[in-house]
Design an enzyme around this catalytic site. Structure first.
Site, short mmCIF file in Angstrom:
data_model
loop_
_atom_site.label_atom_id
_atom_site.label_comp_id
_atom_site.label_asym_id
_atom_site.label_seq_id
_atom_site.Cartn_x
_atom_site.Cartn_y
_atom_site.Cartn_z
N GLU A 51 -3.92 -12.54 -1.18
CA GLU A 51 -2.73 -12.28 -1.94
C GLU A 51 -1.81 -11.78 -0.99
O GLU A 51 -2.30 -10.81 -0.26
CB GLU A 51 -2.99 -11.41 -3.13
N CYS A 54 4.63 -5.52 -2.95
CA CYS A 54 4.85 -6.92 -3.08
C CYS A 54 5.81 -7.46 -4.40
O CYS A 54 6.49 -8.38 -3.99
CB CYS A 54 3.69 -7.47 -3.01
P1 NAP Z 1 -0.99 -6.27 6.66
O1 NAP Z 1 -0.45 -5.30 7.99
O2 NAP Z 1 -1.20 -7.64 6.57
O3 NAP Z 1 -2.51 -5.31 6.60
C1 NAP Z 1 -3.35 -5.68 5.50
C2 NAP Z 1 -4.67 -5.40 5.75
O4 NAP Z 1 -5.11 -6.38 6.77
C3 NAP Z 1 -4.83 -4.07 6.55
O5 NAP Z 1 -6.14 -3.63 6.19
C4 NAP Z 1 -4.86 -4.40 7.98
O6 NAP Z 1 -5.63 -3.46 8.59
C5 NAP Z 1 -5.50 -5.54 8.09
N1 NAP Z 1 -5.38 -6.44 9.24
C6 NAP Z 1 -4.54 -6.25 10.07
N2 NAP Z 1 -4.59 -7.21 11.01
C7 NAP Z 1 -5.64 -8.00 10.76
C8 NAP Z 1 -6.52 -9.10 11.41
N3 NAP Z 1 -6.11 -9.77 12.21
N4 NAP Z 1 -7.57 -9.56 10.57
C9 NAP Z 1 -7.98 -9.20 9.57
N5 NAP Z 1 -7.19 -8.05 8.90
C10 NAP Z 1 -6.16 -7.49 9.48
O7 NAP Z 1 -0.17 -5.72 5.32
P2 NAP Z 1 0.26 -4.01 5.01
O8 NAP Z 1 1.25 -3.93 5.59
O9 NAP Z 1 -0.97 -3.24 4.93
O10 NAP Z 1 0.75 -4.49 3.41
C11 NAP Z 1 1.89 -5.03 3.04
C12 NAP Z 1 1.77 -6.39 3.10
O11 NAP Z 1 0.98 -6.49 1.81
C13 NAP Z 1 3.19 -6.79 2.21
O12 NAP Z 1 3.52 -8.26 2.90
C14 NAP Z 1 3.04 -6.98 0.81
O13 NAP Z 1 3.82 -7.87 0.16
C15 NAP Z 1 1.45 -7.26 0.76
N6 NAP Z 1 1.00 -7.15 -0.53
C16 NAP Z 1 0.75 -8.14 -1.54
C17 NAP Z 1 0.25 -7.84 -2.57
C18 NAP Z 1 -0.18 -9.07 -3.59
O14 NAP Z 1 -0.96 -8.89 -4.56
N7 NAP Z 1 0.32 -10.25 -3.31
C19 NAP Z 1 -0.06 -6.76 -3.24
C20 NAP Z 1 0.22 -5.70 -2.00
C21 NAP Z 1 0.75 -5.63 -0.93
P3 NAP Z 1 -4.95 -2.33 9.75
O15 NAP Z 1 -4.14 -1.48 8.42
O16 NAP Z 1 -5.89 -1.53 10.50
O17 NAP Z 1 -4.20 -3.10 10.55
#
Ligand code: NAP
Length: 530
Positions: A300, A334
């Site tokens: 997601e 999101c």
């Molecule tokens: P993110 O930077 O993509 O990080 C999400 C998770 O992925 C974190 O635990 C992060 O760890 C991990 N991660 C980072 N690089 C990775 C890699 N190469 N391989 C595997 N995992 C990795 O997103 P965020 O800043 O936490 O959250 C914001 C985003 O989430 C926004 O785009 C928002 O729209 C989206 N979101 C979507 C929903 C939905 O239901 N569609 C709900 C909530 C949020 P680290 O923290 O250690 O980097």
């Protein structure tokens, strides 16, 4: 008590009352506010503690540490965590794989009971859990409380769903055979949540995994590990067997690939950005030596959600809905509205009311009572948002905000940029902060076309009194969660199953009846009887 039943071989037959969402607390009541203040003080006294990696029944400490900070007081350490090595990650996956052997064959009722106990402990610790989110991710009291409610709802809802899936499934009968279909678990799941719903989303993906009989390696967001550690403590208190949920902290960029590509990893439940989600999807599709299955990816991702306001809309209601959707939790959802698409005839009137209403938001450190607008998550996010505001000023007219306040924490004012073209950068890319692009549409048809004109398709809303226009939007507005005459945030478990189209993800519909199926596979067994 939601749970009744009689003992059966050490556990009870679970009968659940019909699912009902937790009710949010009203912090305007002095006695509720006083309790929250006490919870905040209690959690304040626990800040700065060190937490280990948890694999099976063992704790591990690493040489390198990861610190989580309060975004409203940037020098305040919320917790100290381990930067796991690749060896820790591999060990965690192997441990989960071994634990799967026992956990997967437990009676479903037993797993359900364990999850119901988790729900009841979360209810008991509701304000403290909310207070952790106030400190670690800068949520207002109401937003933090809603996050806890959602987590409890996920536990209760997936418990109910698990019972439904474990009941006999309807099949067409034939006289010569006895047939049955069972939903069995998949294996080891890697759960990778974002920081913005640090309890609800992290817990939701974990609960669905374990109640279905899978075991998990949970890698929390580096911006919100302390909230995840509170859930691990609850798992300990309910005596979840060792190895069912393993807790590994560290940067996703360092650990993610190892988790995703491990041959024992059966599926990845991810919520986060489009960039990371697509990388996970691609890596998971590459078969590794000794891998025996096609990995499943539940991803997601982001959004560029729009609210359309038509000429016949109740304007006050629309303004309230746009403000709540755009600036609730500083626009870091999101589902947040980042594009307001307003039909020409009411454009100017709408803008002046929007600005007036947004000015009333009270910005500050959310530990204090009455704050409805806190900081953004970290320095990097603040810089990214500032860059978009800069870009937005060349793409439109800055009506409100635009400034940052970084003496104490990472505060970005609620920002409104008007006269933005539908194809402008700030109308196309996810900013994930309190920046609203306002777009003028000639008429309703054009407004809907603009709403669909991004690569995302997560949430959307339309304000209109016309039944015909609602019908038209139901057909044409391409979003996983579409609302009418209400805000586009605040999906409720069971009521609004949540998930997006296109680059917003795999449309898994968390909190819906289809969700647990993603964590299972169906086995059909046929016995010849005639
Ligand atoms: P993110 O930077 O993509 O990080 C999400 C998770 O992925 C974190 O635990 C992060 O760890 C991990 N991660 C980072 N690089 C990775 C890699 N190469 N391989 C595997 N995992 C990795 O997103 P965020 O800043 O936490 O959250 C914001 C985003 O989430 C926004 O785009 C928002 O729209 C989206 N979101 C979507 C929903 C939905 O239901 N569609 C709900 C909530 C949020 P680290 O923290 O250690 O980097």
């Amino acid at each position: 008590m939601r749970q009744q039943g009689k003992p059966l071989g050490g556990y009870k037959i679970v009968k659940l009352k019909p699912f009902k969402n937790e009710s949010p607390l009203d912090f305007s009541k002095p006695q509720v506010a006083t309790k929250m203040q006490k919870a905040i003080e209690a959690v304040r006294g626990k800040l700065g503690k060190e937490y280990p990696i948890l694999i099976g029944d063992q704790k591990f400490f690493a040489d390198e540490k990861l610190r989580s900070y309060n975004p409203a007081h940037k020098a305040q350490v919320v917790g100290i965590f381990q930067r796991a090595t690749q060896e820790h990650v591999k060990r965690a996956v192997e441990t989960a794989y071994q634990a799967f052997e026992r956990w997967s064959v437990q009676p479903a009722e037993k797993r359900v009971q364990r999850l119901l106990r988790v729900a009841s402990l979360m209810r008991k610790n509701r304000l403290k859990l909310a207070a952790w989110m106030v400190f670690e991710v800068g949520k207002s009291w109401a937003e933090a409380d809603a996050d806890v409610c959602e987590a409890i709802d996920f536990a209760q809802f997936y418990a109910q769903e698990s019972l439904r899936l474990n009941a006999p499934q309807p099949l067409v009968k034939i006289p010569s055979e006895r047939n049955e279909l069972c939903y069995i678990p998949l294996g080891v799941g890697v759960v990778i949540p974002p920081w913005n719903f640090p309890l609800a989303i992290m817990a939701g993906m974990t609960f669905a995994s374990i109640v279905a009989g899978n075991t998990v390696v949970l890698k929390p967001s580096s911006d919100a590990p302390a909230v995840a550690a509170q859930l691990m403590e609850i798992f300990r208190q309910v005596e979840l067997p060792p190895g069912v949920v393993n807790f590994v902290t560290g940067a996703g960029s360092a650990l993610g690939d190892v988790l995703v590509t491990h041959p024992r990893t059966r599926y990845i439940a991810f919520t986060g950005s489009k960039e990371v989600g697509l990388r996970i999807n691609q890596l998971a599709a590459t078969i590794q030596p000794n891998q025996r299955w096609i990995k499943r990816v539940i991803a997601e991702m982001g959004g560029k959600d729009a609210i359309v306001v038509d000429t016949d809309a109740d304007l006050d209601r629309a303004v309230d809905g746009v403000v709540a959707s755009s600036f609730g939790y500083q626009g870091q959802k999101c589902s947040a509205c980042s594009r307001a698409i307003i039909v020409e005839k009411i454009y100017d009137k709408f803008l002046s009311r929007l600005v007036e209403r947004t000015r009333k938001l009270r910005m500050g450190a959310p530990e204090e009572r009455g704050i409805d607008f806190g900081p953004v998550i970290n320095d990097q996010a603040m810089r990214k948002i500032v860059a978009y505001i800069g870009k937005g000023q060349s793409e439109g007219r800055l009506l409100l905000g635009g400034k940052i306040h970084q003496e104490q924490g990472y505060f970005v004012e609620p920002t409104i940029i008007a006269d933005v073209a539908p194809t402008a950068t700030i109308a196309q890319e996810e900013i994930f902060g309190p920046v609203l692009a306002v777009i003028k549409a000639q008429d309703y048809d054009e407004a809907l076309r603009i709403a669909n004109n991004t690569e995302y398709g997560l949430t959307g809303a339309v304000y209109t009194k016309s039944k015909r226009k609602i019908k038209q939007a139901k057909q044409k507005f391409h979003a996983g969660n579409l609302y009418f005459n209400r805000k586009c945030t605040g999906a409720l478990v069971g009521v609004h199953p949540f998930g997006g189209f296109d680059m917003s993800g795999t449309d898994s519909k968390a909190g819906g009846r289809d969700y647990l199926l993603l964590f299972t596979q169906a086995k059909v067994m046929s016995e010849k009887i005639k």
